[in-house]
Design a protein around this motif. Sequence first.
Motif, PDB file in Angstrom:
ATOM      1  N   GLU A  17     -33.734  83.522  21.337  1.00  0.00           N
ATOM      2  CA  GLU A  17     -33.966  84.948  21.089  1.00  0.00           C
ATOM      3  C   GLU A  17     -32.744  85.758  21.509  1.00  0.00           C
ATOM      4  N   ASN A  18     -32.733  87.002  21.052  1.00  0.00           N
ATOM      5  CA  ASN A  18     -31.667  87.917  21.447  1.00  0.00           C
ATOM      6  C   ASN A  18     -32.102  88.726  22.654  1.00  0.00           C
ATOM      7  N   ALA A  19     -31.146  89.090  23.473  1.00  0.00           N
ATOM      8  CA  ALA A  19     -31.419  89.920  24.650  1.00  0.00           C
ATOM      9  C   ALA A  19     -30.573  91.177  24.573  1.00  0.00           C
ATOM     10  N   THR A  20     -31.213  92.312  24.755  1.00  0.00           N
ATOM     11  CA  THR A  20     -30.489  93.580  24.744  1.00  0.00           C
ATOM     12  C   THR A  20     -30.687  94.306  26.064  1.00  0.00           C
ATOM     13  N   MET A  21     -29.569  94.701  26.647  1.00  0.00           N
ATOM     14  CA  MET A  21     -29.613  95.458  27.887  1.00  0.00           C
ATOM     15  C   MET A  21     -28.875  96.770  27.679  1.00  0.00           C
ATOM     16  N   ASN A  22     -29.383  97.803  28.293  1.00  0.00           N
ATOM     17  CA  ASN A  22     -28.798  99.127  28.121  1.00  0.00           C
ATOM     18  C   ASN A  22     -28.271  99.664  29.441  1.00  0.00           C
ATOM     19  N   CYS A  23     -27.278 100.520  29.319  1.00  0.00           N
ATOM     20  CA  CYS A  23     -26.649 101.118  30.495  1.00  0.00           C
ATOM     21  C   CYS A  23     -26.384 102.584  30.192  1.00  0.00           C
ATOM     22  N   SER A  24     -26.753 103.436  31.114  1.00  0.00           N
ATOM     23  CA  SER A  24     -26.446 104.856  30.953  1.00  0.00           C
ATOM     24  C   SER A  24     -25.618 105.321  32.134  1.00  0.00           C
ATOM     25  N   TYR A  25     -24.778 106.285  31.902  1.00  0.00           N
ATOM     26  CA  TYR A  25     -23.932 106.800  32.967  1.00  0.00           C
ATOM     27  C   TYR A  25     -23.882 108.310  32.892  1.00  0.00           C
ATOM     28  N   LYS A  26     -23.307 108.919  33.906  1.00  0.00           N
ATOM     29  CA  LYS A  26     -23.458 110.372  34.028  1.00  0.00           C
ATOM     30  C   LYS A  26     -22.198 111.177  33.768  1.00  0.00           C
ATOM     31  N   THR A  27     -21.051 110.609  34.096  1.00  0.00           N
ATOM     32  CA  THR A  27     -19.827 111.401  33.934  1.00  0.00           C
ATOM     33  C   THR A  27     -18.887 110.743  32.933  1.00  0.00           C
ATOM     34  N   LEU A  32     -15.756 101.045  30.148  1.00  0.00           N
ATOM     35  CA  LEU A  32     -17.027 100.522  30.631  1.00  0.00           C
ATOM     36  C   LEU A  32     -16.956  99.014  30.507  1.00  0.00           C
ATOM     37  N   GLN A  33     -17.372  98.344  31.544  1.00  0.00           N
ATOM     38  CA  GLN A  33     -17.287  96.883  31.557  1.00  0.00           C
ATOM     39  C   GLN A  33     -18.656  96.291  31.837  1.00  0.00           C
ATOM     40  N   TRP A  34     -18.849  95.108  31.349  1.00  0.00           N
ATOM     41  CA  TRP A  34     -20.061  94.345  31.632  1.00  0.00           C
ATOM     42  C   TRP A  34     -19.678  93.087  32.398  1.00  0.00           C
ATOM     43  N   TYR A  35     -20.492  92.792  33.415  1.00  0.00           N
ATOM     44  CA  TYR A  35     -20.287  91.614  34.226  1.00  0.00           C
ATOM     45  C   TYR A  35     -21.573  90.808  34.290  1.00  0.00           C
ATOM     46  N   ARG A  36     -21.413  89.517  34.551  1.00  0.00           N
ATOM     47  CA  ARG A  36     -22.552  88.633  34.791  1.00  0.00           C
ATOM     48  C   ARG A  36     -22.438  88.076  36.205  1.00  0.00           C
ATOM     49  N   GLN A  37     -23.584  87.938  36.833  1.00  0.00           N
ATOM     50  CA  GLN A  37     -23.606  87.347  38.168  1.00  0.00           C
ATOM     51  C   GLN A  37     -24.748  86.358  38.248  1.00  0.00           C
ATOM     52  N   TYR A  87     -27.025  90.993  34.969  1.00  0.00           N
ATOM     53  CA  TYR A  87     -25.953  91.616  34.198  1.00  0.00           C
ATOM     54  C   TYR A  87     -25.776  93.053  34.671  1.00  0.00           C
ATOM     55  N   PHE A  88     -24.531  93.405  34.947  1.00  0.00           N
ATOM     56  CA  PHE A  88     -24.211  94.738  35.455  1.00  0.00           C
ATOM     57  C   PHE A  88     -23.208  95.428  34.535  1.00  0.00           C
ATOM     58  N   CYS A  89     -23.411  96.712  34.364  1.00  0.00           N
ATOM     59  CA  CYS A  89     -22.350  97.496  33.754  1.00  0.00           C
ATOM     60  C   CYS A  89     -21.599  98.219  34.869  1.00  0.00           C
ATOM     61  N   ALA A  90     -20.351  98.498  34.622  1.00  0.00           N
ATOM     62  CA  ALA A  90     -19.527  99.193  35.608  1.00  0.00           C
ATOM     63  C   ALA A  90     -18.608 100.154  34.883  1.00  0.00           C
ATOM     64  N   THR A  91     -18.498 101.335  35.409  1.00  0.00           N
ATOM     65  CA  THR A  91     -17.663 102.350  34.776  1.00  0.00           C
ATOM     66  C   THR A  91     -16.477 102.685  35.662  1.00  0.00           C
ATOM     67  N   ASP A  92     -15.396 103.070  35.021  1.00  0.00           N
ATOM     68  CA  ASP A  92     -14.262 103.590  35.777  1.00  0.00           C
ATOM     69  C   ASP A  92     -13.704 104.787  35.033  1.00  0.00           C
ATOM     70  N   ALA A  93     -13.148 105.678  35.802  1.00  0.00           N
ATOM     71  CA  ALA A  93     -12.697 106.949  35.237  1.00  0.00           C
ATOM     72  C   ALA A  93     -11.201 107.006  35.056  1.00  0.00           C
ATOM     73  N   GLY A  94     -10.488 105.922  35.312  1.00  0.00           N
ATOM     74  CA  GLY A  94      -9.045 105.949  35.128  1.00  0.00           C
ATOM     75  C   GLY A  94      -8.408 104.709  35.696  1.00  0.00           C
ATOM     76  N   PHE A 101     -20.867 100.502  39.856  1.00  0.00           N
ATOM     77  CA  PHE A 101     -21.772  99.559  39.224  1.00  0.00           C
ATOM     78  C   PHE A 101     -23.164 100.130  39.061  1.00  0.00           C
ATOM     79  N   GLY A 102     -23.819  99.722  37.991  1.00  0.00           N
ATOM     80  CA  GLY A 102     -25.216 100.039  37.809  1.00  0.00           C
ATOM     81  C   GLY A 102     -26.088  99.079  38.594  1.00  0.00           C
ATOM     82  N   LYS A 103     -27.385  99.273  38.491  1.00  0.00           N
ATOM     83  CA  LYS A 103     -28.322  98.480  39.287  1.00  0.00           C
ATOM     84  C   LYS A 103     -28.541  97.086  38.731  1.00  0.00           C
ATOM     85  N   GLY A 104     -28.201  96.888  37.473  1.00  0.00           N
ATOM     86  CA  GLY A 104     -28.281  95.551  36.920  1.00  0.00           C
ATOM     87  C   GLY A 104     -29.583  95.227  36.225  1.00  0.00           C
ATOM     88  N   THR A 105     -29.502  94.281  35.315  1.00  0.00           N
ATOM     89  CA  THR A 105     -30.672  93.730  34.625  1.00  0.00           C
ATOM     90  C   THR A 105     -30.720  92.244  34.911  1.00  0.00           C
TER      91      THR A 105
END
Lengths: 111, 112
Positions: A17-27, A32-37, A87-94, A101-105
């Motif tokens: 099956e396919n897996a979809t994860m979503n990430c939202s950010y505020k600024t 935007l990067q995705w990581y696996r742990q 799975y985590f998304c992580a944002t950077d501004a520069g 990092f987000g809270k993860g799925t």
Amino acid sequence: SQQGEEDPQALSIQEGENATMNCSYKTSINNLQWYRQNSGRGLVHLILIRSNEREKHSGRLRVTLDTSKKSSSLLITASRAADTASYFCATDAGRYSTLTFGKGTMLLVSP
Amino acid sequence: GAVVSQHPSWVICKSGTSVKIECRSLDFQATTMFWYRQFPKQSLMLMATSNEGSKATYEQGVEKDKFLINHASLTLSTLTVTSAHPEDSSFYICSAEIYEQYFGPGTRLTVT
């Protein structure tokens, strides 16, 4: 403030099956990067998408970015048991900026 | 590719003792290293940013006297948890930056 809120918090699917994860950010972001742990392990970088990109592919991974909605999605196609991980998304501004990092799925793929 | 190592992988120590964790970039020089903390089933929280030859920049709420960071060279940063207590038990992850951040495998600290 918290950047990178993922949903769902946990996802259980069957192999193939396919897996979809979503990430939202505020600024505003530059990248935007995705990581696996895997449990108790370090982070594995999966994919980076820049703010001027809308979609990116890498193997079975597809990432989209919608800067107007400040959201991103990670799609894993034809999932395998070995994809079981958090799975985590992580944002950077520069460049040389810190990552937030987000809270993860937590993804569980059952054989 | 860029490899970052951490030592030790896990450590158990008694309350009140100090523990040092090393983070090394093995095949590149990193001007900036980062230290993160991760509680079970939670995300990574940035503790501090470390630049070689200068004092570390700590995130709000992180006690700099408790979590001593020394960035002695372009390939080595150390985190010392001083007078550790059970609430310091956590997974500590470092990263080293050259164009992007490369993460170490983490160190699990258990304080009994």
